[in-house]
Design a protein around this motif. Structure first.
Motif, PDB file in Angstrom:
ATOM      1  N   LYS A 110      42.208 -96.388  -3.908  1.00  0.00           N
ATOM      2  CA  LYS A 110      41.452 -95.138  -4.029  1.00  0.00           C
ATOM      3  C   LYS A 110      40.325 -95.274  -5.046  1.00  0.00           C
ATOM      4  O   LYS A 110      39.222 -94.773  -4.829  1.00  0.00           O
ATOM      5  N   LEU A 111      40.610 -95.947  -6.149  1.00  0.00           N
ATOM      6  CA  LEU A 111      39.591 -96.142  -7.171  1.00  0.00           C
ATOM      7  C   LEU A 111      38.453 -97.005  -6.641  1.00  0.00           C
ATOM      8  O   LEU A 111      37.277 -96.715  -6.893  1.00  0.00           O
ATOM      9  N   THR A 112      38.788 -98.039  -5.898  1.00  0.00           N
ATOM     10  CA  THR A 112      37.760 -98.894  -5.294  1.00  0.00           C
ATOM     11  C   THR A 112      36.866 -98.097  -4.364  1.00  0.00           C
ATOM     12  O   THR A 112      35.643 -98.193  -4.425  1.00  0.00           O
ATOM     13  N   LEU A 113      37.473 -97.304  -3.512  1.00  0.00           N
ATOM     14  CA  LEU A 113      36.708 -96.489  -2.576  1.00  0.00           C
ATOM     15  C   LEU A 113      35.844 -95.464  -3.309  1.00  0.00           C
ATOM     16  O   LEU A 113      34.670 -95.270  -2.968  1.00  0.00           O
ATOM     17  N   LEU A 114      36.392 -94.835  -4.321  1.00  0.00           N
ATOM     18  CA  LEU A 114      35.642 -93.836  -5.092  1.00  0.00           C
ATOM     19  C   LEU A 114      34.454 -94.465  -5.805  1.00  0.00           C
ATOM     20  O   LEU A 114      33.328 -93.950  -5.730  1.00  0.00           O
ATOM     21  N   VAL A 115      34.675 -95.587  -6.482  1.00  0.00           N
ATOM     22  CA  VAL A 115      33.595 -96.233  -7.228  1.00  0.00           C
ATOM     23  C   VAL A 115      32.507 -96.730  -6.285  1.00  0.00           C
ATOM     24  O   VAL A 115      31.318 -96.560  -6.563  1.00  0.00           O
ATOM     25  N   LEU A 116      32.903 -97.317  -5.164  1.00  0.00           N
ATOM     26  CA  LEU A 116      31.906 -97.794  -4.204  1.00  0.00           C
ATOM     27  C   LEU A 116      31.122 -96.634  -3.600  1.00  0.00           C
ATOM     28  O   LEU A 116      29.906 -96.722  -3.413  1.00  0.00           O
ATOM     29  N   SER A 117      31.791 -95.521  -3.325  1.00  0.00           N
ATOM     30  CA  SER A 117      31.106 -94.339  -2.788  1.00  0.00           C
ATOM     31  C   SER A 117      30.120 -93.769  -3.792  1.00  0.00           C
ATOM     32  O   SER A 117      28.994 -93.408  -3.426  1.00  0.00           O
ATOM     33  N   VAL A 118      30.520 -93.689  -5.048  1.00  0.00           N
ATOM     34  CA  VAL A 118      29.608 -93.185  -6.093  1.00  0.00           C
ATOM     35  C   VAL A 118      28.423 -94.127  -6.248  1.00  0.00           C
ATOM     36  O   VAL A 118      27.273 -93.682  -6.364  1.00  0.00           O
ATOM     37  N   TRP A 119      28.683 -95.432  -6.237  1.00  0.00           N
ATOM     38  CA  TRP A 119      27.609 -96.417  -6.355  1.00  0.00           C
ATOM     39  C   TRP A 119      26.607 -96.260  -5.208  1.00  0.00           C
ATOM     40  O   TRP A 119      25.395 -96.232  -5.425  1.00  0.00           O
ATOM     41  N   LEU A 120      27.090 -96.141  -3.983  1.00  0.00           N
ATOM     42  CA  LEU A 120      26.186 -95.995  -2.845  1.00  0.00           C
ATOM     43  C   LEU A 120      25.444 -94.661  -2.873  1.00  0.00           C
ATOM     44  O   LEU A 120      24.275 -94.585  -2.485  1.00  0.00           O
ATOM     45  N   LEU A 148      30.932-106.708  -4.752  1.00  0.00           N
ATOM     46  CA  LEU A 148      31.265-107.930  -5.470  1.00  0.00           C
ATOM     47  C   LEU A 148      31.714-107.638  -6.896  1.00  0.00           C
ATOM     48  O   LEU A 148      32.686-108.211  -7.386  1.00  0.00           O
ATOM     49  N   VAL A 149      31.019-106.735  -7.561  1.00  0.00           N
ATOM     50  CA  VAL A 149      31.390-106.369  -8.934  1.00  0.00           C
ATOM     51  C   VAL A 149      32.748-105.676  -8.955  1.00  0.00           C
ATOM     52  O   VAL A 149      33.607-105.992  -9.785  1.00  0.00           O
ATOM     53  N   ILE A 150      32.968-104.768  -8.029  1.00  0.00           N
ATOM     54  CA  ILE A 150      34.237-104.035  -7.994  1.00  0.00           C
ATOM     55  C   ILE A 150      35.403-104.985  -7.735  1.00  0.00           C
ATOM     56  O   ILE A 150      36.433-104.918  -8.415  1.00  0.00           O
ATOM     57  N   ILE A 151      35.271-105.869  -6.786  1.00  0.00           N
ATOM     58  CA  ILE A 151      36.344-106.811  -6.481  1.00  0.00           C
ATOM     59  C   ILE A 151      36.588-107.743  -7.658  1.00  0.00           C
ATOM     60  O   ILE A 151      37.731-108.079  -7.978  1.00  0.00           O
ATOM     61  N   GLU A 152      35.539-108.153  -8.324  1.00  0.00           N
ATOM     62  CA  GLU A 152      35.713-109.024  -9.486  1.00  0.00           C
ATOM     63  C   GLU A 152      36.484-108.307 -10.593  1.00  0.00           C
ATOM     64  O   GLU A 152      37.282-108.918 -11.297  1.00  0.00           O
ATOM     65  N   LEU A 153      36.270-107.015 -10.728  1.00  0.00           N
ATOM     66  CA  LEU A 153      36.955-106.266 -11.780  1.00  0.00           C
ATOM     67  C   LEU A 153      38.408-105.947 -11.441  1.00  0.00           C
ATOM     68  O   LEU A 153      39.251-105.907 -12.334  1.00  0.00           O
ATOM     69  N   ILE A 154      38.726-105.717 -10.168  1.00  0.00           N
ATOM     70  CA  ILE A 154      40.099-105.312  -9.845  1.00  0.00           C
ATOM     71  C   ILE A 154      40.976-106.454  -9.374  1.00  0.00           C
ATOM     72  O   ILE A 154      42.194-106.300  -9.305  1.00  0.00           O
ATOM     73  N   ASP A 155      40.392-107.608  -9.048  1.00  0.00           N
ATOM     74  CA  ASP A 155      41.189-108.717  -8.530  1.00  0.00           C
ATOM     75  C   ASP A 155      41.966-109.382  -9.656  1.00  0.00           C
ATOM     76  O   ASP A 155      41.439-109.658 -10.719  1.00  0.00           O
ATOM     77  N   SER A 156      43.221-109.618  -9.387  1.00  0.00           N
ATOM     78  CA  SER A 156      44.090-110.295 -10.340  1.00  0.00           C
ATOM     79  C   SER A 156      44.160-111.776  -9.993  1.00  0.00           C
ATOM     80  O   SER A 156      44.334-112.125  -8.825  1.00  0.00           O
ATOM     81  N   PRO A 157      44.062-112.658 -10.976  1.00  0.00           N
ATOM     82  CA  PRO A 157      44.130-114.088 -10.656  1.00  0.00           C
ATOM     83  C   PRO A 157      45.535-114.544 -10.265  1.00  0.00           C
ATOM     84  O   PRO A 157      45.698-115.607  -9.687  1.00  0.00           O
ATOM     85  N   ILE A 188      42.974-106.821  -0.855  1.00  0.00           N
ATOM     86  CA  ILE A 188      42.007-107.657  -1.560  1.00  0.00           C
ATOM     87  C   ILE A 188      41.581-108.819  -0.664  1.00  0.00           C
ATOM     88  O   ILE A 188      40.397-109.158  -0.594  1.00  0.00           O
ATOM     89  N   ARG A 189      42.554-109.428   0.032  1.00  0.00           N
ATOM     90  CA  ARG A 189      42.207-110.503   0.960  1.00  0.00           C
ATOM     91  C   ARG A 189      41.300-109.989   2.075  1.00  0.00           C
ATOM     92  O   ARG A 189      40.333-110.658   2.459  1.00  0.00           O
ATOM     93  N   LYS A 243      37.862-109.518   0.745  1.00  0.00           N
ATOM     94  CA  LYS A 243      37.186-110.801   0.571  1.00  0.00           C
ATOM     95  C   LYS A 243      36.635-111.314   1.905  1.00  0.00           C
ATOM     96  O   LYS A 243      35.581-111.963   1.927  1.00  0.00           O
ATOM     97  N   VAL A 244      37.298-111.013   3.007  1.00  0.00           N
ATOM     98  CA  VAL A 244      36.768-111.364   4.328  1.00  0.00           C
ATOM     99  C   VAL A 244      35.498-110.555   4.603  1.00  0.00           C
ATOM    100  O   VAL A 244      34.498-111.099   5.097  1.00  0.00           O
ATOM    101  N   VAL A 245      35.521-109.277   4.268  1.00  0.00           N
ATOM    102  CA  VAL A 245      34.331-108.429   4.438  1.00  0.00           C
ATOM    103  C   VAL A 245      33.192-108.944   3.563  1.00  0.00           C
ATOM    104  O   VAL A 245      32.030-108.995   3.991  1.00  0.00           O
ATOM    105  N   ILE A 246      33.510-109.357   2.341  1.00  0.00           N
ATOM    106  CA  ILE A 246      32.492-109.900   1.446  1.00  0.00           C
ATOM    107  C   ILE A 246      31.914-111.195   2.015  1.00  0.00           C
ATOM    108  O   ILE A 246      30.701-111.417   1.957  1.00  0.00           O
ATOM    109  N   SER A 247      32.762-112.036   2.582  1.00  0.00           N
ATOM    110  CA  SER A 247      32.281-113.284   3.185  1.00  0.00           C
ATOM    111  C   SER A 247      31.306-112.991   4.330  1.00  0.00           C
ATOM    112  O   SER A 247      30.264-113.641   4.445  1.00  0.00           O
ATOM    113  N   ALA A 248      31.650-112.023   5.159  1.00  0.00           N
ATOM    114  CA  ALA A 248      30.736-111.628   6.240  1.00  0.00           C
ATOM    115  C   ALA A 248      29.444-111.055   5.659  1.00  0.00           C
ATOM    116  O   ALA A 248      28.354-111.329   6.171  1.00  0.00           O
TER     117      ALA A 248
END
Length: 88
Positions: free
Chosen positions: A7-17, A44-53, A60-61, A64-69
């Motif tokens: 939900k946070l990812t969707l909210l932040v991306l929506s606000v950014w757009l 890319l920034v959002i995924i980098e911040l929320i992705d756990s190593p 998340i996977r 990452k496929v959407v990001i690759s496309a």
């Protein structure tokens, strides 16, 4: 816990757009290519911040496929712009 990150990812991306579209409208520059590149930077920034190593979840996977496309489409945009510049 993971639902909150979704939900946070969707909210932040929506606000950014929304911010990007508002500034583009104020500047009278409505360009899909610019919007796409700024969307890609935002995700890319959002995924980098929320992705756990140490832990990779399915959403998340999938993102990452959407990001690759998206990076592939970005490469096409750059290639077409370079060809446009060369053909002048």
């Amino acid at each position: 816990m993971w639902g909150d990150k979704k939900k946070l990812t969707l909210l932040v991306l929506s606000v950014w757009l929304a911010i990007v579209v508002i500034f583009m409208a104020l500047a009278n520059i409505l360009n899909v290519e610019i919007l796409f590149v700024l969307w890609l930077i935002g995700i890319l920034v959002i995924i980098e911040l929320i992705d756990s190593p140490y832990l990779s979840t399915s959403y998340i996977r999938n993102l990452k496929v959407v990001i690759s496309a998206g990076v592939g489409v970005f490469g096409l945009i750059v290639a077409f712009k370079v060809l446009e510049i060369i053909s002048r």
